[in-house]
Design a protein around this motif. Sequence first.
Motif, PDB file in Angstrom:
ATOM      1  N   THR A   1       2.187  31.830  33.106  1.00 52.01           N
ATOM      2  CA  THR A   1       1.479  30.601  32.747  1.00 52.01           C
ATOM      3  C   THR A   1       1.356  30.530  31.233  1.00 52.01           C
ATOM      4  OG1 THR A   1      -0.689  31.653  32.917  1.00 52.01           O
ATOM      5  CG2 THR A   1       0.153  30.567  34.901  1.00 52.01           C
ATOM      6  N   GLU A   2       1.351  29.316  30.737  1.00 48.22           N
ATOM      7  CA  GLU A   2       1.321  29.118  29.284  1.00 48.22           C
ATOM      8  C   GLU A   2       1.115  27.634  29.013  1.00 48.22           C
ATOM      9  OE1 GLU A   2       1.249  30.399  25.591  1.00 48.22           O
ATOM     10  OE2 GLU A   2       2.057  31.839  27.017  1.00 48.22           O
ATOM     11  N   ASP A   3       0.633  27.323  27.825  1.00 49.07           N
ATOM     12  CA  ASP A   3       0.611  25.928  27.402  1.00 49.07           C
ATOM     13  C   ASP A   3       2.043  25.397  27.409  1.00 49.07           C
ATOM     14  OD1 ASP A   3      -2.107  26.227  26.980  1.00 49.07           O
ATOM     15  OD2 ASP A   3      -1.965  26.244  24.796  1.00 49.07           O
ATOM     16  N   ASP A   4       2.197  24.087  27.536  1.00 46.61           N
ATOM     17  CA  ASP A   4       3.514  23.461  27.589  1.00 46.61           C
ATOM     18  C   ASP A   4       4.123  23.418  26.186  1.00 46.61           C
ATOM     19  OD1 ASP A   4       5.777  22.120  28.318  1.00 46.61           O
ATOM     20  OD2 ASP A   4       4.809  20.185  28.607  1.00 46.61           O
TER      21      ASP A   4
ATOM     22  N   ARG B   1      -0.571  22.564  30.915  1.00 44.38           N
ATOM     23  CA  ARG B   1      -0.315  23.979  31.195  1.00 44.38           C
ATOM     24  C   ARG B   1       0.845  24.054  32.170  1.00 44.38           C
ATOM     25  NH1 ARG B   1      -2.155  28.278  28.756  1.00 44.38           N
ATOM     26  NH2 ARG B   1      -2.470  29.348  30.706  1.00 44.38           N
TER      27      ARG B   1
ATOM     28  N   PHE C   1       6.411  29.017  26.499  1.00 46.33           N
ATOM     29  CA  PHE C   1       6.530  29.115  27.956  1.00 46.33           C
ATOM     30  C   PHE C   1       7.997  29.288  28.338  1.00 46.33           C
ATOM     31  CE2 PHE C   1       7.444  27.002  31.999  1.00 46.33           C
ATOM     32  CZ  PHE C   1       6.712  27.812  32.857  1.00 46.33           C
TER      33      PHE C   1
ATOM     34  N   GLY D   1       3.354  26.622  34.751  1.00 47.45           N
ATOM     35  CA  GLY D   1       3.369  27.844  35.539  1.00 47.45           C
ATOM     36  C   GLY D   1       4.704  27.983  36.249  1.00 47.45           C
ATOM     37  N   GLN D   2       5.185  29.215  36.355  1.00 49.71           N
ATOM     38  CA  GLN D   2       6.427  29.500  37.074  1.00 49.71           C
ATOM     39  C   GLN D   2       6.308  30.844  37.759  1.00 49.71           C
ATOM     40  OE1 GLN D   2       9.580  27.732  37.540  1.00 49.71           O
ATOM     41  NE2 GLN D   2       9.503  29.321  39.092  1.00 49.71           N
TER      42      GLN D   2
ATOM     43  N   THR E   1       5.336  24.420  37.854  1.00 46.41           N
ATOM     44  CA  THR E   1       4.210  23.522  38.079  1.00 46.41           C
ATOM     45  C   THR E   1       3.573  23.201  36.736  1.00 46.41           C
ATOM     46  OG1 THR E   1       2.181  23.208  39.350  1.00 46.41           O
ATOM     47  CG2 THR E   1       2.555  25.397  38.456  1.00 46.41           C
TER      48      THR E   1
ATOM     49  N   ASP F   1      -5.031  20.628  31.321  1.00 43.52           N
ATOM     50  CA  ASP F   1      -6.212  21.445  31.053  1.00 43.52           C
ATOM     51  C   ASP F   1      -7.165  20.599  30.214  1.00 43.52           C
ATOM     52  OD1 ASP F   1      -8.146  23.180  30.017  1.00 43.52           O
ATOM     53  OD2 ASP F   1      -6.727  24.813  29.699  1.00 43.52           O
TER      54      ASP F   1
ATOM     55  N   CYS G   1       3.468  35.454  38.105  1.00 47.13           N
ATOM     56  CA  CYS G   1       3.346  34.037  37.796  1.00 47.13           C
ATOM     57  C   CYS G   1       3.100  33.927  36.293  1.00 47.13           C
ATOM     58  CB  CYS G   1       2.211  33.390  38.577  1.00 47.13           C
ATOM     59  SG  CYS G   1       2.141  31.604  38.323  1.00 47.13           S
TER      60      CYS G   1
END
Length: 68
Positions: free
Chosen positions: A9-12, A46, A16, A48-49, A35, A39, A7
């Motif tokens: 995850t990172e800031d938008d 944030r 990312f 997620g993929q 998703t 935050d 998974c």
Amino acid sequence: MTTLYRCITEDDTSRFCHRVSEALSLGWSLHGSPTMAWDPVKAVMRMGQAITKEVEAEYHPDMKLGQQ
């Protein structure tokens, strides 16, 4: 065959997108939809993929999934 799961995850930010694009170029596949969540501590969105990859190796908890 073993299915690996990660998974990302990172800031938008574009980082990312680059991380997901890099994983796709290395043979990983998207698993479901991305998703996003706010935050409140960092005051940023944030992302997620989930991604998966089929490999010949037998799974072991010490595997470096990002290097597969």
